[in-house]
Design a protein around this motif. Structure first.
Motif, short mmCIF file in Angstrom:
data_model
loop_
_atom_site.label_atom_id
_atom_site.label_comp_id
_atom_site.label_asym_id
_atom_site.label_seq_id
_atom_site.Cartn_x
_atom_site.Cartn_y
_atom_site.Cartn_z
N ILE A 125 0.83 -1.21 0.00
CA ILE A 125 0.00 0.00 0.00
C ILE A 125 0.87 1.25 0.00
O ILE A 125 0.63 2.21 -0.75
N ILE A 126 1.90 1.26 0.86
CA ILE A 126 2.80 2.42 0.92
C ILE A 126 3.50 2.63 -0.42
O ILE A 126 3.58 3.74 -0.94
N SER A 127 4.02 1.53 -0.99
CA SER A 127 4.72 1.63 -2.28
C SER A 127 3.77 2.09 -3.38
O SER A 127 4.12 2.95 -4.20
N PHE A 128 2.56 1.55 -3.38
CA PHE A 128 1.57 1.91 -4.39
C PHE A 128 1.24 3.40 -4.33
O PHE A 128 1.25 4.10 -5.35
N VAL A 129 0.96 3.90 -3.13
CA VAL A 129 0.62 5.32 -2.97
C VAL A 129 1.79 6.21 -3.40
O VAL A 129 1.62 7.21 -4.09
N GLY A 130 3.00 5.83 -2.98
CA GLY A 130 4.18 6.61 -3.34
C GLY A 130 4.40 6.68 -4.84
O GLY A 130 4.65 7.75 -5.41
N TYR A 131 4.29 5.53 -5.52
CA TYR A 131 4.53 5.53 -6.97
C TYR A 131 3.39 6.13 -7.75
O TYR A 131 3.58 6.60 -8.88
N LEU A 132 2.21 6.11 -7.18
CA LEU A 132 1.09 6.82 -7.81
C LEU A 132 1.40 8.31 -7.86
O LEU A 132 1.26 8.97 -8.90
N GLY A 133 1.87 8.87 -6.73
CA GLY A 133 2.27 10.28 -6.70
C GLY A 133 3.45 10.56 -7.61
O GLY A 133 3.50 11.60 -8.28
N SER A 344 1.59 -0.96 -10.62
CA SER A 344 0.82 -2.06 -11.16
C SER A 344 1.25 -3.39 -10.54
O SER A 344 0.41 -4.24 -10.21
N GLY A 345 2.56 -3.56 -10.36
CA GLY A 345 3.06 -4.77 -9.72
C GLY A 345 2.56 -4.91 -8.29
O GLY A 345 2.25 -6.02 -7.82
#
Length: 469
Positions: A125-133, A344-345
């Motif tokens: 979740i943390i990685s997803f939110v960070g890379y979304l930004g 995506s991963g």
């Protein structure tokens, strides 16, 4: 913009889409889509790493720093050199040579292995939110370049164009398309800087004597910087080399440990001094042109991140302009595509992976493409709400670093594998940085929220680990 420039730019964009389509036909499953078949050579990996890390955001951001503070802004990417080489020496042997990680696609899978499933999901979740930004920041960088270069194109329309191109070829081709287009894009960017952007801009502003007489001495010094700047860049950028999902994907995609380490050494050298000084030098030349009234005459202030694209649109002749803008858009796309693949991963493997275990490879790959498309659309919406590229990038970096850095170091290097300590430190670290960033408080010593997030994460991890052990 002349018809020649437009034609060059369109041909270049079609070439990138063609690469995506080519690898769409070659990919057979998740190994191809997310880790490039695990057999990509060191030069392709190295150029892809530096293209991803520097990319459009830092290209525009470095130009802004050069515009505001001169050559001292180059120190921001010195932290990238240190991070890359430290990761090559310490992290890559730990990850690439560990048999337990041989079939992994993502960083959260390592978290799950070191701790437990809940920790793995939190890391995802943390990685997803960070890379979304981070993806949003790259799209915004491309839009700023486009709207600054083409006066008839407003920022929102430029965002839509950039978003569609980046998302489509990433959705089609996966990591192989990303890495091979990154190689092309980085070569185009470097050639554009060295042979077009710097010499033409230098000539346009009047040469060395004019530059020295226009700007104060601190613009030509490497000490025009506060210790807080170095501390904030260091705590944000250096640790990202240990928690960046895009970097772990490339570690897994490398042929072996030796090849991966060589790739990281290559990337570090390209970051600093090569890219660092070219970026800030172009920003410095944009400042000279602005002070002389050669660009946007009559304006008293200018967004520093817009100075460079406006300068290039002013000084470059037809034909050359199309080549240079292709180079800059290369930088944007090379980072946006990697960030899309990382997010995506996280969704496909770490968050929804248990629902896809029973499905065949073709179905999983189609779902991967769907998630990539969905993330691209969301990132585009976020970018429409933001204005500052470097700020958005560093916020995204900071959130990932403060949430993930302490647990991964504790688990991989200190053998401190308490799931409760990891989970609490991730929540407290990431939460501290996020809350302080949103509140925009005046923090002690002028340090960034990430500083306090990382140390809160460390303190909580050690405390909970001691209680549980």
């Amino acid at each position: 913009m002349s018809i020649i420039d437009l034609s060059i730019f369109i041909v270049y964009m079609l070439l990138m889409l063609g690469v995506g389509f080519y690898f769409m036909r070659k990919n057979t499953g998740q190994d191809d889509y997310y880790v490039g078949g695990r057999n990509i050579g060191s030069w392709h990996i190295g150029l892809s790493v530096v293209a991803t890390d520097v990319g459009g955001g830092f290209s525009v951001g470095l130009g802004g720093l050069g515009f505001m503070m001169g050559l001292s802004g180059s120190w921001m990417l010195f932290t990238g050199l240190l991070g890359a080489w430290l990761a090559a020496v310490f992290l890559i042997p730990k990850v690439r040579a560990n048999p337990a990680f041989e079939k992994f696609y993502t960083l959260p899978q390592i978290f799950q292995h070191l701790f437990d499933k809940k920790v793995g999901i939190a890391a995802a979740i943390i990685s997803f939110v960070g890379y979304l930004g981070f993806t949003s920041s790259q799209l915004l960088a491309g839009a700023k370049l486009a709207s600054g270069t083409f006066p008839t194109l407003d920022l929102n329309m430029a965002l839509l164009i950039m978003g569609i191109i980046a998302v489509v070829y990433t959705v089609l081709g996966g990591l192989k398309a990303v890495i091979y287009t990154d190689t092309i894009q980085w070569i185009v960017l470097m050639a554009g800087f060295i042979f077009i952007g710097l010499p033409v801009s230098y000539y346009h502003v009047g040469g060395w004597e004019v530059i020295r007489n226009t700007l104060p001495d601190e613009y030509f010094s490497l000490t025009n910087i506060k210790w807080q700047d170095l501390a904030n860049w260091g705590i944000t950028i250096l640790p990202i080399w240990f928690v960046g999902m895009t970097l772990y994907q490339r570690i897994f995609a490398s042929t072996d440990v030796k090849s991966a380490k060589k790739a990281w050494f290559i990337a570090g050298l390209f970051e600093w001094p090569i890219m660092a000084f070219m970026g800030v030098s172009l920003g410095l030349l944009a400042k000279v042109a602005f002070e002389q009234g050669l660009i946007v005459e009559g304006l008293e202030t200018l967004d520093p991140e817009m100075g460079l694209p406006i300068l290039l649109s002013t000084v470059l002749p037809p034909g050359i302009m199309g080549l240079m803008m292709s180079a800059y858009f290369s930088a944007v796309l090379s980072t946006a595509d990697s960030c899309l693949m990382a997010a995506s991963g996280n969704l496909t493997t770490d968050i929804f992976g248990r629902f896809l275990k029973t499905k065949n490879d073709q179905y999983v790959m189609r779902m991967s493409q769907f998630f990539t498309l969905l993330i691209g659309v969301i990132a585009l919406i976020i970018a429409l709400q933001m204005t500052n590229v470097l700020e958005l990038m560093l916020y995204s970096y900071a959130f990932m670093v403060s949430g993930l850095f302490v647990p991964i170091i504790a688990g991989l290097f200190w053998n401190m594998r308490s799931p409760m300590a990891a989970l609490v430190s991730m929540v407290i670290g990431g939460g501290t940085t996020a809350v302080l960033s949103v509140l925009e408080l005046s923090l002690p010593f002028g340090l960034d929220p990430n500083f306090f997030g990382v140390f809160a994460s460390l303190a909580v991890f050690l405390l909970v680990y001691k209680i549980n052990n």
